[in-house]
Enzyme design. Structure first.
Site, PDB file in Angstrom:
ATOM      1  N   HIS A 137      -3.986   5.141   4.119  1.00  0.00           N
ATOM      2  CA  HIS A 137      -4.668   3.929   3.671  1.00  0.00           C
ATOM      3  C   HIS A 137      -4.007   2.666   4.231  1.00  0.00           C
ATOM      4  O   HIS A 137      -4.660   1.815   4.850  1.00  0.00           O
ATOM      5  CB  HIS A 137      -4.607   3.977   2.138  1.00  0.00           C
ATOM      6  CG  HIS A 137      -5.495   3.062   1.413  1.00  0.00           C
ATOM      7  ND1 HIS A 137      -5.030   1.966   0.736  1.00  0.00           N
ATOM      8  CD2 HIS A 137      -6.829   3.084   1.223  1.00  0.00           C
ATOM      9  CE1 HIS A 137      -6.047   1.368   0.147  1.00  0.00           C
ATOM     10  NE2 HIS A 137      -7.143   2.022   0.418  1.00  0.00           N
TER      11      HIS A 137
ATOM     12  N   SER B 293     -11.429  -1.617   0.064  1.00  0.00           N
ATOM     13  CA  SER B 293     -10.115  -1.487   0.702  1.00  0.00           C
ATOM     14  C   SER B 293     -10.126  -2.035   2.113  1.00  0.00           C
ATOM     15  O   SER B 293      -9.161  -2.625   2.567  1.00  0.00           O
ATOM     16  CB  SER B 293      -9.738  -0.014   0.833  1.00  0.00           C
ATOM     17  OG  SER B 293      -9.128   0.445  -0.320  1.00  0.00           O
TER      18      SER B 293
ATOM     19  N   ASP C 147       0.819  -1.208   0.000  1.00  0.00           N
ATOM     20  CA  ASP C 147       0.000   0.000   0.000  1.00  0.00           C
ATOM     21  C   ASP C 147       0.857   1.263   0.000  1.00  0.00           C
ATOM     22  O   ASP C 147       1.959   1.255  -0.535  1.00  0.00           O
ATOM     23  CB  ASP C 147      -0.939  -0.046   1.214  1.00  0.00           C
ATOM     24  CG  ASP C 147      -2.267   0.612   0.930  1.00  0.00           C
ATOM     25  OD1 ASP C 147      -2.270   1.851   0.779  1.00  0.00           O
ATOM     26  OD2 ASP C 147      -3.296  -0.087   0.838  1.00  0.00           O
TER      27      ASP C 147
END
Ligand SMILES: *[C@@H]1O[C@H](CO)[C@@H](O)[C@H](O)[C@H]1NC(C)=O
Ligand SMILES: *[C@@H]1O[C@H](CO)[C@@H](O)[C@H](O)[C@H]1NC(C)=O
Ligand SMILES: *[C@@H]1O[C@H](CO)[C@@H](O)[C@H](O)[C@H]1NC(C)=O
Ligand SMILES: *[C@@H]1O[C@H](CO)[C@@H](O)[C@H](O)[C@H]1NC(C)=O
Ligand SMILES: [Ca+2]
Ligand SMILES: [Ca+2]
Ligand SMILES: [Ca+2]
Length: 566
Positions: A136, A312, A95
């Site tokens: 994220h 996600s 990520d």
């Protein structure tokens, strides 16, 4: 070969939340027989955690928080109760980096297995921006491996597992080398790789892994984890009903386990894409304004958040569940993990207002959006513990049509391939795992094309749905491998039917130039025999309603009795 710009988008833009129809009518629509499996009374759950956000983590234990549906969760309590917390397992988050100094992550951080491919150093720390854009990876990491009972944030699904950071999304352009290097980083140390990114979810992109990345994935499943295979978990995408995850070559790969999301009352999220390659689902936010209906996890700079979102957030939950299963049985191969997901995922109280739940030819229940249902950590570790590695996998090219067939507007093109599935040869496939339809097709408007394929046992897979934003009139699909998991366990011998058509009344032109049918699976799979026998004896009974109610239990009983014999 034309590709859209080589970008990868995160699958967690915060979507506008609104209600399409009144809430909590889910309970009214589902029979009680299906509810009881997912339902546990709050008194039965004796998990005590000191972490302040634990009670907000409805996806771990759903007691009805944020107007959710009690019992609709990953059933981790049962797996934890059996002693499985991810100890000894490493999950890599591929990520935008991980805040590995975060007090809820630091103790579970695996620095040795981490790397920064965005800036080529061993420290995958997120790059600072004012808007915390690079949060994220940190949020995904907490879902998997946040420490338990430390008074900080919440608790990871596999709270004693190790988490590695692979920073690879934070550079101006993605390259094949960065993806390939990430996917093949330390495959003997990292057990599970979690990816919550993919081709742009604009509803008009058709893109997938390039040469090096494909090779890296193939090497991963063949050689990773001492030959048992790296486990690749993939978010199925956030393009909503405008996109189709079978146009995303990462999610639709046989080597990845692609995961969709349900919201806390069992409905689909509006960003969910549907496709026949999705294997199973976990949970995320959507539709509800209540901020506590989001996913609670760790955030940048030692913070916590209640608002992690999108598919996600769903993929790391699955990575956590798989870590629990691997702790229960480290011998599991990458294919065992897919079989276990198919067999133990639950319909629970999931509700898709577009696509019906259906049963395939061996009685396995699936849905076009949710796959085989929501992962159930308790069932999965119990079955994993007793699991015998599935037999060797074989590959049979069932047939290949290479002539040009015109597709007329208004009508539809119907083609068939009859196959004995390489019977009598070394590569005979009797019990299906994945099926691929490699298709070359063009059309005056690619987005209006839709393709269905029906197996000899009568299971229809929707290989391609319409994508209203896809205006392509040139490229079409060039040897694109559409994949379905819906015929899992079936006998592939007989006639396969492909139907190709255009949606709508606009005059259209198009041509199909290739359909190659590839069958993947085993020559023997004893547990499938058991399911089929049970299913057929039940079918013989005249009362169809009774059958529907009892089928789930029959499948479970036959599995249990089979497993106890092994
Ligand atoms: C994040 O944590 C820092 C340090 O504890 C704190 O000062 C800040 O207010 C927090 N930020 C947010 C957005 O919660
Ligand atoms: C894993 O495989 C080894 C060697 O075949 C065997 O001894 C062990 O019992 C297996 N473990 C489990 C949990 O099945
Ligand atoms: C599709 O392919 C056929 C055969 O190659 C070609 O004749 C036709 O012009 C193409 N149609 C479109 C819309 O590109
Ligand atoms: C494919 O199946 C869908 C859903 O059942 C249906 O709406 C569509 O018309 C079918 N398309 C073709 C080409 O058969
Ligand atoms: Ca760095
Ligand atoms: Ca914690
Ligand atoms: Ca997509």
């Amino acid at each position: 070969k034309t590709h859209c710009p080589f970008t990868r988008s995160l699958m967690s833009t915060f979507h506008v939340e609104y209600c399409l129809f009144p809430q909590s009518n889910v309970l009214d629509q589902e029979g009680f027989g299906r509810q009881k499996r997912g339902y546990r009374s709050i008194d039965e759950i004796y998990i005590k955690m000191t972490d302040p956000l634990f009670s907000k983590q409805w996806y771990l234990i759903n007691t009805g928080q944020a107007d959710g549906t009690p019992g609709l969760d990953l059933n981790v309590a049962e797996a934890w109760g059996l002693g499985y917390t991810g100890r000894g397992i490493t999950i890599a988050i591929m990520d935008d980096g991980i805040d590995y100094l975060h007090p809820d992550l630091a103790s579970n951080y695996n620095a040795e297995a981490s790397f920064d491919f965005s800036s080529n150093d061993p420290y995958p720390y997120p790059r600072y921006t004012n808007d915390w854009f690079n949060s994220h990876g940190t949020r995904c990491a907490g879902e998997v491996s946040a420490a338990a009972n430390n008074n900080i944030c919440g608790v990871g699904v596999a709270y004693n597992s190790k988490v590695a950071g692979i920073r690879m999304l934070d550079q101006p352009f993605m390259t094949d080398i960065i993806e390939a290097s990430s996917i093949s980083h330390m495959p003997q140390v990292i057990d599970i790789y979690s990816a919550s990114w993919g081709p742009t979810d604009d509803g008009k992109t058709v893109d997938g892994p390039r040469e090096l990345t494909l090779q890296a994935m193939a090497d991963g499943v063949n050689k990773g984890r001492g030959g048992k295979g790296s486990i690749y978990v993939w978010a199925s995408g956030d393009g909503g009903s405008y996109d189709d995850c079978n146009c995303d070559g990462y999610a639709s790969s046989m080597w990845t386990i692609s995961i969709n999301s349900a919201i806390n009352d069992g409905r689909t999220a509006l960003y969910d894409e549907s496709c026949s390659s999705t294997l199973a689902s976990t949970f995320s936010n959507g539709r509800k304004r209540n901020p506590e209906a989001g996913v609670a996890t760790t955030d940048l700079y030692g913070n916590c958040t209640l608002r992690h979102s999108g598919t996600s957030a769903a993929a790391p939950e699955a990575a956590g569940v798989f870590a629990l299963a691997l702790e229960a049985n480290p011998n599991l191969t990458w294919r065992d993990m897919q079989h276990l997901s198919v067999l133990t995922s639950k319909r629970n109280q999931l509700h898709d207002e577009v696509h019906q739940w259906r049963r395939n030819g061996v009685g396995l229940e699936f849905n076009h959006l949710f796959g085989y249902g929501v992962l159930d950590a308790g069932s999965m570790v119990k079955m994993a513990k007793e699991w015998k590695t599935v037999p060797e996998r074989f590959h049979c090219v069932a047939g290949s049509l290479q002539d040009v067939h015109k597709i007329q507007s208004g009508g539809k093109l119907i083609l068939t391939i009859s196959t004995d599935s390489c019977h009598g040869k070394d590569n005979f496939v009797r019990y299906l795992e994945h099926v691929q339809a490699v298709v070359t097709v063009n059309g005056s408007r690619r987005g209006d094309l839709n393709i269905n394929m029906t197996s000899p046992m009568g299971t229809k897979s929707i290989l391609l749905s319409c994508r209203p934003r896809d205006d392509d009139a040139k490229v079409g699909f060039d040897k694109w491998p559409f994949m379905t998991t819906h015929t899992w366990g079936e006998d592939p011998r007989g006639t396969w039917v492909l139907e190709v058509g255009f949606q709508g009344d606009e005059p259209q032109r198009g041509a199909l130039k290739e359909w190659t049918l590839m069958l993947h699976g085993t020559q023997s799979a004893p547990y499938i025999d058991q399911i089929v026998r049970n299913y057929q004896s039940k079918l013989a009974m005249s009362k169809k309603e009774e059958l529907e109610e009892e089928l789930d239990e029959a499948v479970e009983r036959s599995l249990k009795s089979l497993l106890s014999k092994n």
